[in-house]
Scaffold this active site. Structure first.
Site, PDB file in Angstrom:
ATOM      1  N   LYS A 190      43.326 -17.653  44.331  1.00  0.00           N
ATOM      2  CA  LYS A 190      41.952 -17.346  44.738  1.00  0.00           C
ATOM      3  C   LYS A 190      41.009 -18.409  44.200  1.00  0.00           C
ATOM      4  O   LYS A 190      40.828 -18.540  42.994  1.00  0.00           O
ATOM      5  CB  LYS A 190      41.497 -15.993  44.202  1.00  0.00           C
ATOM      6  CG  LYS A 190      40.126 -15.593  44.775  1.00  0.00           C
ATOM      7  CD  LYS A 190      39.443 -14.500  44.012  1.00  0.00           C
ATOM      8  CE  LYS A 190      38.582 -14.987  42.881  1.00  0.00           C
ATOM      9  NZ  LYS A 190      37.398 -15.784  43.272  1.00  0.00           N
ATOM     10  N   GLU A 264      42.827 -20.362  30.475  1.00  0.00           N
ATOM     11  CA  GLU A 264      42.122 -21.564  30.047  1.00  0.00           C
ATOM     12  C   GLU A 264      40.647 -21.227  30.180  1.00  0.00           C
ATOM     13  O   GLU A 264      40.118 -21.096  31.277  1.00  0.00           O
ATOM     14  CB  GLU A 264      42.533 -22.749  30.930  1.00  0.00           C
ATOM     15  CG  GLU A 264      42.329 -24.078  30.253  1.00  0.00           C
ATOM     16  CD  GLU A 264      40.958 -24.637  30.546  1.00  0.00           C
ATOM     17  OE1 GLU A 264      40.033 -24.313  29.759  1.00  0.00           O
ATOM     18  OE2 GLU A 264      40.802 -25.354  31.529  1.00  0.00           O
ATOM     19  N   CYS A 298      34.670 -27.204  30.863  1.00  0.00           N
ATOM     20  CA  CYS A 298      34.953 -26.276  29.762  1.00  0.00           C
ATOM     21  C   CYS A 298      35.163 -27.036  28.455  1.00  0.00           C
ATOM     22  O   CYS A 298      34.883 -26.514  27.384  1.00  0.00           O
ATOM     23  CB  CYS A 298      36.155 -25.421  30.087  1.00  0.00           C
ATOM     24  SG  CYS A 298      37.515 -26.348  30.794  1.00  0.00           S
ATOM     25  N   GLU A 395      28.412 -21.221  25.267  1.00  0.00           N
ATOM     26  CA  GLU A 395      28.724 -22.243  26.256  1.00  0.00           C
ATOM     27  C   GLU A 395      27.619 -22.265  27.316  1.00  0.00           C
ATOM     28  O   GLU A 395      27.350 -21.264  27.963  1.00  0.00           O
ATOM     29  CB  GLU A 395      30.065 -21.925  26.908  1.00  0.00           C
ATOM     30  CG  GLU A 395      30.537 -23.011  27.834  1.00  0.00           C
ATOM     31  CD  GLU A 395      31.934 -22.738  28.377  1.00  0.00           C
ATOM     32  OE1 GLU A 395      32.230 -21.582  28.694  1.00  0.00           O
ATOM     33  OE2 GLU A 395      32.720 -23.698  28.476  1.00  0.00           O
TER      34      GLU A 395
END
Lengths: 484, 291
Positions: A190, A264, A298, A395
């Site tokens: 997906k 991850e 990331c 983040e």
């Protein structure tokens, strides 16, 4: 300063259909539900296409197609599987320009990056894992010299349910699909809801490669589609790249199952600059660390830790360099900073940046004209940042750099590791022993020394702590897709 | 008065093992350990949430030193544990047979296998890096090296069966690579675990590298599974219901989870390296090559 003339890449090379179905069992099928979603070009807010929103029944259909294809695909000699993957790698190279333009249109990243970074890495990843497909018994898994089973190929897991993010749409697809297929698994993937187009183009590549039906299935949708996929009882392996928040939910939902999971997730990497570092190179590394891909990375070097004695000098050089970055049309080959991928992400970046100011950090951006339409955020840096500030802890996933200082190497390690994340870190110093001392103490899966944001299919990538578990890339990346 | 009386033996108090010391449970609780026939063997400490927290603190404190020790040093210490265990063979045989269900011969085999298992793992300390690490041929002028590193503090729910061999088989792979751990011993058969702690305490193993709690796994394991300063959890000894609870709690900080085995484990079989790899991270370091 040079004057730049616009150098736009033509978009004529891509042929976007007005509407896409789901790619299941080698065919385009219509979803059972009516729901459709528009994907837009974040640089212009222009609608690019409509895509289907897969529901539970559609996901079930895709998983069944993958399960049906599994016995054939897994039993196929590795050398034959390898040839399919080599074919795919070649087709990606042949269609690289088209895919790069498509990626830039749907994602907003500069064409320079999709052309020079994403697409070469995508092809390389398939090429790399293709070569493993018939060499799995040499990979160091499953060899038991003492029990008489030595040398047999380690077994694949079955159907892999894979959910990928929007920051590197086709590259993340490659990181997921290439090792899964090389090991003999079949997949249902997906793509992210805001960037489905290159995954849908990949479906066409699978057809061009004559990949057996059901080996790769692509279902588009949002969080509910992803949840249906990872929760499907026919899925044997779940691989997810995305936020730590969603990673937690997935890990929790898989408790008590036998599904193998790799995650991850997020990061808040420290990029550490010592006083003896080559400062000009460090400035380039810092820029690449946080402004590459608009900071939608990331492993971005979002916390700059600079030794106090060179902080002023470095910041001055950094600000000068930021003044030369060009923000604008992602299809322009001169563009350094493209569009923010979505309105939601832009809102999040704005919210966290506002929190940075409210908490007392000093905000700075170069003079930077912002286009009238689309989602944009100027390169931004914050100085006077404390470790307790949200912009030092959370983040941001945008072109926002938080600058902190340190005096001793021990303090740098302490600050760098003071985060629940552990994906990457950077160290800039000319002293080899200090670099290795730092590298051994940083709790992060990737340490870039005197460089940053380098990727390669042979090099394992993945996090410590709340940045997730499992590795992608290299020999290590096979483990996620083998019953070992 | 008779000429001679039977000498009254001096019994051992079975306590917890935290940070290299042997405290009672801070809760002051204990529980009765009996043989399979129901005979009283000892009162063992019934560890509490706070004991678990103290044990995690001790394990965290020990982590930098233990993970930073040379692999050769860690290997020698594991070998030393094997030496100390061998020296106490008779004591373990007596303790295992006292629990009932196992004869002296079989108990002796279990102790021997435990010693051999420690020796086997001792040898892994300076080899696992070569087996799991790699030099990666990236397409550019970079030196690129991947090596395994310990995950950190690992909680271990030791198997309920195999009070010594099972226990040694879950502790050794966790610590040999540099992790520190908090172990919940078998609830029914905790005594060999505390005697093993005496072995560990005299093997040059730094205090806090292994911490052993006795009591109820169902009570303590969820606290460890949800503890934000625990990096991994081995659920080998957890029953299915407890394992699900712990795995759900472990998601909060993305702990590495080793799920309970599907089939009953034969602890005498070749253990493979999976118990080590479950609690190892891979670190990849890049550096440009140039002049």
């Amino acid at each position: 300063m040079f004057e730049y003339a616009p150098a736009p890449e033509s978009r004529d090379i891509v042929d976007i259909r007005p509407s896409y179905g789901l790619f299941i069992n080698g065919e385009w099928v219509e979803p059972q539900g009516e729901e459709r979603h528009k994907t837009v070009n974040p640089a212009t807010e222009e609608v690019l296409a409509e895509v289907a929103w897969a529901g539970e029944a559609d996901v079930d259909r895709a998983v069944q197609a993958a399960a049906k294809a599994f016995p054939v695909w897994s039993a196929m000699p590795g050398a034959e599987r390898a040839k399919y993957l080599f074919r795919i790698a070649r087709i990606i190279q042949e269609r690289a320009r088209e895919l790069a333009v498509l990626e830039t249109l749907d994602n907003g990243k500069p064409i320079r990056e999709s052309r020079d970074v994403d697409l070469p890495l995508v092809a390389a990843h398939f090429f790399y894992y293709a070569g493993w497909a018939d060499k799995l018994s040499y990979a160091g898994f499953g060899r038991r010299p003492t029990d008489g089973q030595g040398g047999s190929d380690p077994r694949p897991l079955g159907v892999a349910g894979q959910v990928i993010p929007w920051n590197f749409p086709l590259l993340m697809l490659a990181w997921k699909i290439a090792p899964a297929l090389a090991c003999g698994n079949t997949v249902v993937l997906k793509p992210a809801e805001t960037t489905p187009l290159t995954a849908l183009a990949f479906a066409d590549i699978c057809r061009q490669a004559d990949l057996p039906p059901g080996v790769v299935n692509i279902v588009t949708g949002a969080g509910e589609t992803g949840a249906a996929l990872v929760g499907h009882p026919g899925v044997d392996k779940v691989a997810f790249t995305g936020s730590t928040e969603v990673g937690r939910l997935i890990a929790r939902s898989l408790a008590g199952t036998r599904k193998k999971l790799t995650l991850e997730l997020g990061g808040k990497a420290a990029n550490i600059v010592f006083e003896d570092a080559p400062l000009d190179q460090a400035v380039e590394g810092i820029v690449n660390g946080i402004f590459f891909n608009q900071g939608h990375v990331c492993c971005a070097g979002s916390r700059l830790l600079v030794q106090e004695s060179v902080a002023d000098e470095l910041l001055e050089a950094l600000k000068r360099r930021l003044g030369t970055l060009r923000l604008g049309d992602p299809l322009d080959k001169n563009t350094d900073i493209g569009a923010i991928n979505s309105a939601e992400q832009l809102a999040k970046i704005r919210e966290l940046s506002a929190a940075g100011e409210a908490e007392g950090a000093e905000r700075w951006s170069p003079a930077c004209p912002i286009p009238d339409r689309g989602y944009w955020f100027p390169p931004t840096l914050f100085t006077g940042v404390a470790q307790s500030h949200r912009i030092a802890r959370e983040e941001i996933f945008g072109p926002v750099l938080s600058v902190l200082t340190f005096r001793t190497p021990a303090e740098a390690v302490e600050k760098a590791n003071n985060t629940p994340y552990g994906l990457s870190a950077g160290v800039w110093t000319e002293k080899g022993s200090r670099m290795l001392w730092m590298a051994s103490r940083l709790r992060a899966g990737v340490v870039w020394s005197n460089t940053f944001n380098r990727f390669d299919p042979t090099s394992p990538f993945g996090g410590y702590k709340e940045s997730g578990y499992g590795r992608e890339g290299g020999r290590h990346g096979l483990e996620a897709y083998l019953a070992v | 008065m008779s000429e001679r009386t039977e000498r009254l033996s001096v019994r051992k108090t079975y306590k917890l093992f935290i940070g290299g010391a042997f405290p009672r449970s801070e809760s002051g609780r204990s529980y009765v350990v009996t043989s399979s026939k129901g005979d009283f063997l000892a009162n063992a400490a019934r560890a509490s949430r706070k004991d678990a927290r103290d044990a995690v603190g001790a394990a965290r404190k020990a982590f930098p030193g233990w993970s930073g020790a040379t692999a050769y040093n860690r290997g020698q210490i594991l070998y030393r544990i094997a030496e100390m265990l061998e020296g106490r063979r008779a004591q373990f045989v007596a303790e295992i047979t006292a629990m009932g269900g196992v004869g002296a011969k079989q108990a002796g085999e279990m102790v021997d296998a435990s010693v051999d298992r420690l020796v086997w793992y001792a040898g892994w300390s300076d080899k696992i890096g070569a087996v799991l690490g790699s030099s990666n041929p990236v397409a550019g002028p970079y030196f690129n090296l991947s090596s395994p590193e310990p995950t950190g503090v690992v909680a271990v729910v030791a198997p309920q069966e195999g009070p010594l061999l099972g226990l040694v088989s879950v502790i050794a792979p966790v610590i040999v690579t540099g992790n520190t751990c908090v172990v919940i011993a078998s609830e029914r058969a905790p005594l060999p675990a505390i005697t093993l702690a005496e072995v560990l305490a005299t093997s040059d193993l730094p205090g806090g590298v292994v911490n052993i709690l006795t009591g109820s796994a169902a009570e303590i394991a969820p606290w460890l599974a949800g503890h934000m300063d625990v990096n991994g959890i081995d659920l080998t000894g957890a029953d299915p219901e407890l394992a699900v609870t712990c795995e759900e709690l472990a998601a909060e900080n993305l702990k590495r989870v080793l799920r309970p085995p599907v089939d009953r484990v034969n602890w005498l079989a070749d253990p493979g390296i999976e118990r080590m790899t479950a609690f190892l991270e891979t670190k990849t370091v890049w550096h440009p090559i140039g002049i």
